[in-house]
Scaffold this motif. Structure first.
Motif, short mmCIF file in Angstrom:
data_model
loop_
_atom_site.label_atom_id
_atom_site.label_comp_id
_atom_site.label_asym_id
_atom_site.label_seq_id
_atom_site.Cartn_x
_atom_site.Cartn_y
_atom_site.Cartn_z
N VAL A 23 -28.82 4.61 14.82
CA VAL A 23 -28.04 3.42 14.85
C VAL A 23 -28.42 2.49 16.06
CG1 VAL A 23 -25.73 2.75 15.19
CG2 VAL A 23 -26.16 4.90 14.10
N ILE A 24 -28.63 1.27 15.69
CA ILE A 24 -28.83 0.29 16.77
C ILE A 24 -28.25 -0.90 16.64
CG2 ILE A 24 -31.07 -1.00 17.53
CD1 ILE A 24 -32.89 0.93 15.94
N PHE A 26 -27.83 -4.80 19.37
CA PHE A 26 -28.67 -5.58 20.07
C PHE A 26 -27.61 -6.46 20.89
CE2 PHE A 26 -33.30 -6.01 19.78
CZ PHE A 26 -33.51 -5.08 18.92
N GLU A 27 -28.26 -6.57 22.16
CA GLU A 27 -27.54 -7.62 23.12
C GLU A 27 -28.66 -8.37 23.58
OE1 GLU A 27 -24.17 -5.76 25.58
OE2 GLU A 27 -25.55 -4.35 25.36
N VAL A 171 -24.30 -10.69 20.83
CA VAL A 171 -24.01 -9.21 20.51
C VAL A 171 -23.90 -8.97 19.15
CG1 VAL A 171 -22.41 -7.42 21.43
CG2 VAL A 171 -22.91 -9.34 22.65
N THR A 172 -24.70 -7.93 18.42
CA THR A 172 -24.30 -7.45 17.13
C THR A 172 -23.66 -6.28 17.02
OG1 THR A 172 -25.87 -5.76 17.08
CG2 THR A 172 -26.69 -8.05 16.87
N GLU A 173 -22.99 -6.07 15.80
CA GLU A 173 -22.48 -4.85 15.45
C GLU A 173 -23.61 -3.73 15.51
OE1 GLU A 173 -19.37 -4.27 15.22
OE2 GLU A 173 -18.43 -6.16 14.32
N PRO A 174 -23.18 -2.43 15.67
CA PRO A 174 -24.35 -1.59 15.61
C PRO A 174 -24.60 -1.32 14.05
CG PRO A 174 -21.91 -0.41 15.93
CD PRO A 174 -22.03 -1.90 16.04
N ASN A 213 -29.40 -1.01 22.09
CA ASN A 213 -28.67 0.07 22.06
C ASN A 213 -28.96 0.94 21.07
OD1 ASN A 213 -26.09 -0.68 24.36
ND2 ASN A 213 -26.88 -2.40 23.36
N VAL A 214 -29.14 2.24 21.39
CA VAL A 214 -29.79 3.21 20.28
C VAL A 214 -28.98 4.52 20.51
CG1 VAL A 214 -31.88 4.57 19.78
CG2 VAL A 214 -32.17 2.22 20.72
N SER A 215 -28.47 5.14 19.15
CA SER A 215 -27.99 6.30 19.37
C SER A 215 -28.35 7.08 17.94
CB SER A 215 -26.74 6.32 19.44
OG SER A 215 -26.16 5.71 18.10
N LEU A 223 -20.18 7.72 15.58
CA LEU A 223 -21.43 7.35 16.18
C LEU A 223 -21.56 8.05 17.44
CD1 LEU A 223 -20.75 3.45 16.55
CD2 LEU A 223 -22.22 4.59 15.22
N GLY A 224 -22.98 8.38 17.69
CA GLY A 224 -23.38 9.05 18.72
C GLY A 224 -23.31 8.48 20.25
N LYS A 279 -24.39 4.34 32.67
CA LYS A 279 -24.04 3.08 32.24
C LYS A 279 -22.60 3.03 32.76
CE LYS A 279 -23.12 -0.51 29.29
NZ LYS A 279 -23.80 -1.79 29.24
P1 ADP Z 1 -20.44 -2.82 26.41
O1 ADP Z 1 -19.23 -3.53 26.43
O2 ADP Z 1 -20.31 -1.46 27.25
O3 ADP Z 1 -21.77 -3.64 26.61
P2 ADP Z 1 -20.37 -2.93 23.39
O4 ADP Z 1 -19.35 -2.19 22.92
O5 ADP Z 1 -20.16 -4.35 23.54
O6 ADP Z 1 -20.55 -2.17 24.63
O7 ADP Z 1 -21.70 -2.70 22.61
C1 ADP Z 1 -22.69 -3.30 23.31
C2 ADP Z 1 -23.67 -2.97 22.19
O8 ADP Z 1 -23.83 -1.80 21.83
C3 ADP Z 1 -23.39 -3.80 20.87
O9 ADP Z 1 -24.52 -4.46 20.39
C4 ADP Z 1 -22.98 -2.65 20.00
O10 ADP Z 1 -23.37 -2.90 18.46
C5 ADP Z 1 -24.11 -1.59 20.37
N1 ADP Z 1 -23.32 -0.20 20.08
C6 ADP Z 1 -21.98 0.21 20.35
N2 ADP Z 1 -22.02 1.63 20.17
C7 ADP Z 1 -23.18 1.87 19.74
C8 ADP Z 1 -23.78 3.26 19.22
N3 ADP Z 1 -22.92 4.53 19.42
N4 ADP Z 1 -25.11 3.18 19.05
C9 ADP Z 1 -25.79 2.36 18.90
N5 ADP Z 1 -25.38 1.07 19.41
C10 ADP Z 1 -24.23 0.91 19.80
#
Ligand code: ADP
Ligand code: MG
Length: 492
Positions: A23-24, A26-27, A171-174, A213-215, A223-224, A279
Motif C-alpha cells: 500500500v503506497i 504519496f506526498e 497528498v494522495t489517498e493510499p 508512504n509505504v506499508s 492498513l499496516g 514519525k
Molecule cells: P500525516 O498527517 O501523518 O502526514 P496522512 O494521514 O496525511 O498522515 O497521510 C500521509 C500520507 O500517507 C498520505 O499520502 C496517505 O495516503 C499515506 N498513508 C496513510 N496511511 C498509509 C498506510 N497505512 N500505508 C501507506 N500509505 C499510507
C-alpha cells in the motif's frame, strides 16, 4: 477535516509479494514557479549566493507581516482544476510548529484543517491498464531553508535563500498497490504540473520532491503501519527506494518484528532506506491558525477566469487525438507525454495528413535517436515539416521504410537538407518500374529452385528467402509489397 474512507474492494492476488499486499500513498512538494516568495517580495531564483535572498518577512522578524502572493494562489487553482478538485471558497493558513536549524523562526506557514485544493484524482496508464489515484488535498505552504553539510571542514552551514519559497503539497489517498504504479503516478503528476506550467519540475534542484508512504499487509487485513521515505528526487531512486522498503518491511514482519512508524531516508550509494526519526503525529506540531494571515478567500469568478485561460490538458488533448486523428488511446497518451511532443506531432500530422504514420515515426525512429542522444524533442534536428515530408514520400511510394530511415540519418546530422534532395543524392527511390522488377524476380526464381520447391511444398517461410534475394538484387529499392505480390502471382 472530513473522514477519508478506503474503498471496499478486494485485493487482486497478482499484486501480492510473498503473500503481502503493498500500500503506497504519496506526498509531493511541487515548488511553484512564482518570481517572488509566497508571503514576501524576495526573489525565488535558484542557486544565488547563500543568504542573499531571504528577507525579514521570510524569517518572521519582529514587526513584519506576511502577505499572500496572488501568483501562488493562481497556480494552486490551476492545479486543482487540472485534476478535477474542489477549490475551497475559503481556506485557512496554519502554523506548523517545530524547530530545526533551517527553520529558525520555529514554525512553517502551511494549511492544515482547510486546504485550498480538496479532492480530485490523477489518472494514467500503467501498461494498458487505466489507473486513478485519488487526491486527498493540495495545500499551499512555505519552504524552509537548507542545511549545507560542508563535510571537508566538518561544519554545517545554513542557507536561508529557500525560506518562503511557495510549495504546493499534493497528498494522495493510499491508493497505489505496487512500485510501478507509484512511479507511474509520480511521472503523471510531474507531467501535469510541468504541462500547466505551475512548476519547473526540476527534480535535481528540488522543485519536485516526493515522499512515499509505504506499508504492507496481508490481503483483507487493516492498513499496516507505514514508513515514509523522504525527498525522492529522481524516478530511478524512487523505484529503488520503494522496492527496498517493501522487501525490508516484509522481512521484518516475517521475522516476527512489528513495523514502527518512521520517517526514513534513501541512500542511493547503498540502495537502502534508513530510519531518520520516529514519525511525529499532527498533534506534535501544535497546529493553529496563523493570526497574521486572514482566511484565503477565492471568488468563483476568479476560478472561472483561471479555467477559461488554462491550456488544454494532456488528458483532454489525448482524447482529441483519438477522435480527430484516429489514434489509439495508447498512442494518444504517449504523444501527449509533454506539450512539446504533442505540438511536434500535431504540426507534422497536419502538414502531411498522415497522423498514424507520423505518430509511429515519432514514437519509433525519432524517439530512438533522441534517446541515444539523451535529448528531448526540443533538441530534435528534424523539423515537423521535414518529418511530414518524409512520411509523405513513404505514403506515395517514393521510398521504402528502410530508405526513409536512411534519409532520417542523413538529415539528423545535416538538418539543413530537404527530404527530396537526400532521396535524390543517395538514389533511394523505390523501384516502381514493374518491367525491371519482373526481370529481377524471374532471375531470382531461376537461381533458387530449392526455395521455390519448398514454398510449393507448403513452407511459407521459403518466400522470405526469395523476397530477401530480390530486395538485394534491386539494391533495396524494390517495393516489398510489390515484390510479394509479384512473387505470389508467379508461384501460384
Ligand atoms: P500525516 O498527517 O501523518 O502526514 P496522512 O494521514 O496525511 O498522515 O497521510 C500521509 C500520507 O500517507 C498520505 O499520502 C496517505 O495516503 C499515506 N498513508 C496513510 N496511511 C498509509 C498506510 N497505512 N500505508 C501507506 N500509505 C499510507
Ligand atoms: Mg502529511
Amino acid at each position: 477535516m472530513n473522514t477519508t474512507f478506503q474503498d471496499d474492494k478486494p485485493v487482486t492476488s497478482s499484486l501480492l509479494i510473498m503473500g503481502y499486499e503493498v500500500v503506497i500513498g504519496f506526498e509531493t512538494h511541487a515548488q511553484l514557479s512564482t518570481q517572488s516568495k509566497i508571503f514576501s517580495r524576495a526573489p525565488t531564483v535558484f542557486g544565488a549566493e547563500p543568504n542573499t535572498q531571504a528577507c525579514a518577512v521570510d524569517l518572521a522578524l519582529p514587526g513584519t507581516l506576511p502577505v499572500m502572493n496572488k501568483g501562488a494562489v493562481e497556480r494552486a487553482i490551476e492545479f486543482g482544476l487540472a485534476v478535477g478538485s474542489h477549490i475551497a471558497e475559503r481556506s485557512i493558513f496554519a502554523r506548523k510548529n517545530y524547530f530545526y536549524p533551517d527553520l529558525p523562526k520555529g514554525y512553517q506557514i502551511s494549511q492544515f484543517e482547510i486546504p485550498v485544493v480538496q479532492g480530485g484524482a490523477v489518472e494514467f496508464y500503467l501498461g494498458d491498464e487505466k489507473k486513478s489515484v485519488r487526491l486527498v488535498r493540495a495545500h499551499l505552504e512555505e519552504d524552509a531553508g537548507k542545511s549545507l553539510h560542508e563535510d571537508f571542514i566538518g561544519q554545517t552551514g545554513i542557507d536561508l535563500n529557500r525560506a518562503g519559497t511557495p510549495l504546493l503539497e499534493i497528498v494522495t489517498e493510499p491508493d497505489m498497490r505496487s512500485t510501478a504504479e507509484a512511479v507511474a503516478y509520480a511521472k503523471e503528476l510531474h507531467k501535469i504540473v510541468t504541462w500547466i506550467g505551475i512548476c519547473d519540475g526540476n527534480m535535481q534542484e528540488g522543485s519536485f520532491r516526493c515522499d512515499a508512504n509505504v506499508s504492507v499487509r496481508k490481503p483483507g487485513a487493516a492498513l499496516g503501519t507505514r514508513r515514509e521515505i523522504k525527498n525522492l528526487n529522481s524516478f530511478k531512486f524512487m523505484q529503488q527506494a520503494i522496492d527496498y522498503e517493501i522487501r525490508w518491511q516484509i522481512e521484518e514482519l516475517e521475522d516476527g518484528r512489528a513495523i514502527e512508524q518512521a520517517t526514513v531516508l534513501f541512500n542511493p550509494d547503498t540502495g537502502e532506506t534508513r530510519a531518520m526519526r520516529t514519525k511525529e503525529d499532527a498533534a506534535d506540531y501544535r497546529y493553529f491558525p496563523d493570526p497574521d494571515l486572514p482566511p484565503l478567500v477565492i471568488a468563483r469568478e476568479w476560478v472561472e477566469r483561471v479555467r477559461s485561460e488554462m491550456t488544454e490538458l494532456p488528458r483532454v488533448m489525448a482524447q482529441r487525438f483519438v477522435t480527430d486523428y484516429g489514434l489509439s488511446d495508447y498512442d494518444a497518451t504517449t504523444l501527449t507525454q509533454s506539450r512539446e511532443v504533442a505540438a511536434y506531432f500535431e504540426a507534422a500530422a497536419q502538414a502531411c495528413g498522415q497522423p498514424k504514420l507520423v505518430g509511429n515515426w515519432i514514437m519509433g525512429e525519432v524517439s530512438r535517436r533522441l534517446n541515444l542522444a539523451e535529448a528531448d524533442i526540443s533538441a530534435c534536428p528534424i523539423t515537423p515539416a521535414q518529418l511530414a515530408q518524409l512520411v509523405s514520400r513513404i505514403q506515395d511510394g517514393t521510398i521504402s521504410n528502410n530508405a526513409a530511415r536512411q534519409v532520417l540519418d542523413v538529415l539528423w546530422s545535416a538538418p539543413e537538407g530537404t527530404v527530396d534532395a537526400v532521396i535524390e543524392a543517395k538514389s533511394l527511390k523505390q523501384m516502381n518500374d514493374t518491367g525491371a522488377l519482373e526481370k529481377i524476380v524471374d532471375a531470382v526464381l531461376a537461381a533458387n529452385p530449392k526455395n521455390v520447391a519448398e514454398f510449393r511444398a507448403g513452407n511459407a517461410k521459403a518466400l522470405n528467402a526469395l523476397v530477401g534475394q530480390i530486395m538485394k538484387g534491386s539494391q533495396g529499392k524494390a517495393n516489398p509489397q510489390q515484390v510479394n505480390a509479384l512473387l505470389l502471382q508467379k508461384l501460384a
